[in-house]
Design an enzyme around this catalytic site. Structure first.
Site, PDB file in Angstrom:
ATOM      1  N   HIS A 385       0.838  -1.212   0.000  1.00  0.00           N
ATOM      2  CA  HIS A 385       0.000   0.000   0.000  1.00  0.00           C
ATOM      3  C   HIS A 385       0.870   1.259   0.000  1.00  0.00           C
ATOM      4  CE1 HIS A 385      -3.430  -2.566   0.516  1.00  0.00           C
ATOM      5  NE2 HIS A 385      -3.031  -2.993   1.690  1.00  0.00           N
ATOM      6  N   HIS A 386       1.874   1.281  -0.857  1.00  0.00           N
ATOM      7  CA  HIS A 386       2.794   2.406  -0.961  1.00  0.00           C
ATOM      8  C   HIS A 386       2.676   3.080  -2.331  1.00  0.00           C
ATOM      9  CE1 HIS A 386       5.629   0.463   2.271  1.00  0.00           C
ATOM     10  NE2 HIS A 386       4.512   0.950   2.777  1.00  0.00           N
ATOM     11  N   THR A 387       1.467   3.207  -2.839  1.00  0.00           N
ATOM     12  CA  THR A 387       1.267   3.694  -4.200  1.00  0.00           C
ATOM     13  C   THR A 387       1.731   5.131  -4.375  1.00  0.00           C
ATOM     14  OG1 THR A 387      -0.681   2.271  -4.292  1.00  0.00           O
ATOM     15  CG2 THR A 387      -0.402   3.860  -6.063  1.00  0.00           C
TER      16      THR A 387
END
Length: 451
Positions: A385-387
């Site tokens: 979840h590091h977009t």
């Protein structure tokens, strides 16, 4: 890796299960991991036509936004900023065993992961203090609630930006089932790396072919919006404790090891993040689950832009299609194999054997075979979840960019973006601290009319 369309994911009109629809955004629901990007991340972004992002120019902002409870004020850290940062003591038996195992294998000690020192093992900088998550809603907005120029309105999802004659003049929102225009002299989008590009596209800013296919007006043909985003592939490795190790005292995070892939250009591009709470507990909102295994979250953090976000409908309630594009290159698969195998070596050390009965997978035969290990990893692949990079920054004459270094959307006056959408690619560390930094820089640019 493709996320099939679901109403909840990335939609402006629904309630995403894992994105931060709260004051404070995803700092309300993330892991409380507050690690700065690496110097080379900043300098890489600066070299792409964003000189304001060079490390030496960003360091004053990094210092000003934090109160570091461990190191205090100095050349690297601040002591008067809104974000409180602390590090765990690694006293939990599992955390202590991880520290000893890393030392047994010869990894460097890295006591301050925000100091740009040699990557290695150390505690995790966190904005959770004494067991309380201090998200940006608490850190920033609570101190500003009495200001006469601040109004906070909830339960009003934005449908699109209102753009008149090439200038953003407000936003159209759904408030209680009624569509209402909120007028503004300037609009700043900070809805995150999925919702922000979705909103831009719905507002007529995006790839011409996609907008025309759905009957949306093309106000700015911006190929780069949603075209190639960056994120970190992640795999969960669980292990069985020998005994009840007790609850974590003030954070679910244990130690963190950053190591370097064998042939990668970025030191510390592999991460092993320790969880002191079982995954079943974290998912269920509890601290422990009797008899449940504990876990390492391992990821390859080399900056790569492999993902895409595309509109499926002109209806704001229909989520876009998100394709992460993970593990397409041989070096990406090799990096994940390396971090999985290193984790297996750590759990096999004498130090870690004191607390662990066994790693629950992969088995030795799978670990020894590249093809079998690739299959094992693919079956358990997730995202950190590091977009980043769904509306990347850079010069206006570069068709691969959507905004300038201060978040101003190319070709549309009065419209900015202030979230990780604008980072050209994901940093070598989780981006929560860099997301806050982005807000600080854009706010500074607005106040001082920087161009």
């Amino acid at each position: 890796m493709t996320i099939e369309p679901v109403a909840e994911l990335g939609s402006v009109g629904a309630k995403p299960p894992f994105r931060g629809r709260y004051l404070g955004g995803s700092t309300t629901v993330n892991g409380g991991y507050f690690i700065r990007a690496r110097r080379e991340d900043f300098d890489r972004w600066a070299a792409a036509g964003n000189p304001a992002w060079a490390y030496e120019r960003m360091l004053p902002f990094l210092r000003a936004m934090e109160t570091d409870l461990g190191f205090g004020a100095g050349d690297v850290h601040g002591a008067d900023g809104p974000v409180l940062v602390r590090r765990g003591e690694l006293e939990h038996p599992a955390a202590a065993a991880f520290a000893a195992a890393a030392q047994e294998l010869g990894f460097p000690h890295e006591p301050d992961k925000n100091a740009q020192s040699t990557p290695g093992f150390g505690p995790v900088p966190s904005n959770t203090v004494d067991g309380v998550r201090l998200n940006t809603g608490v850190s920033y907005l609570r101190a500003a609630l009495d200001r006469p120029n601040l109004t906070v309105v909830g339960n009003s999802p934005v449908i699109r930006v209102v753009i008149t004659d090439g200038r953003a003049t407000g936003v159209l929102v759904d408030h209680g089932g009624r569509h209402t225009v909120v007028d503004a002299g300037e609009v700043v989008l900070c809805a995150g790396s999925f919702v922000t590009p979705h909103l831009l596209q719905l507002s007529g800013i995006g790839p011409r072919a996609d907008l025309e296919r759905l009957g949306l007006p093309v106000l700015k043909d911006s190929f780069s919006v949603g075209a190639r985003f960056s994120d970190h592939p992640q795999v969960l490795l669980e292990w069985a404790p020998r005994r009840d190790l007790g609850e974590p005292t003030d954070s679910w995070l244990g130690g963190c090891l950053h190591l370097s892939s064998s042939d990668g250009p970025h030191p510390g591009d592999l991460e092993n993040l320790q969880s002191l709470a079982p995954m079943a507990a974290l998912a269920g909102g509890t601290v422990t689950v009797p008899g449940a295994p504990l876990a390492f979250l391992v990821s390859a953090q080399t900056p790569r832009r492999t993902g895409s976000l595309r509109l499926r409908s002109a209806d704001p309630a229909t989520a876009p299609r998100i394709d992460y594009g993970y593990l397409q290159a041989p070096e990406d698969r090799r990096s994940l194999r390396e971090v999985v195998r290193t984790t297996a070596e750590l759990t096999a050390t004498r130090a870690f054997h004191e607390v662990s009965r066994a790693l629950l997978g992969p088995d030795p035969a799978t670990l020894a075979d590249d093809r079998a290990l690739d299959v094992w990893i693919a079956g358990r692949l997730g995202t950190a979840h590091h977009t980043c990079g769904t509306a990347p920054m850079g010069p206006a004459d570069d068709p691969g960019t959507a905004v300038d270094q201060y978040g101003r959307v190319h070709g549309i006056a009065g419209l900015r973006v202030a979230d990780t959408s604008i980072l050209p690619d994901a940093p070598l560390r989780g981006p929560a601290a860099t997301a806050v930094l982005t807000g600080e820089l854009v706010a500074h640019a607005v106040r001082h009319d920087l161009r």
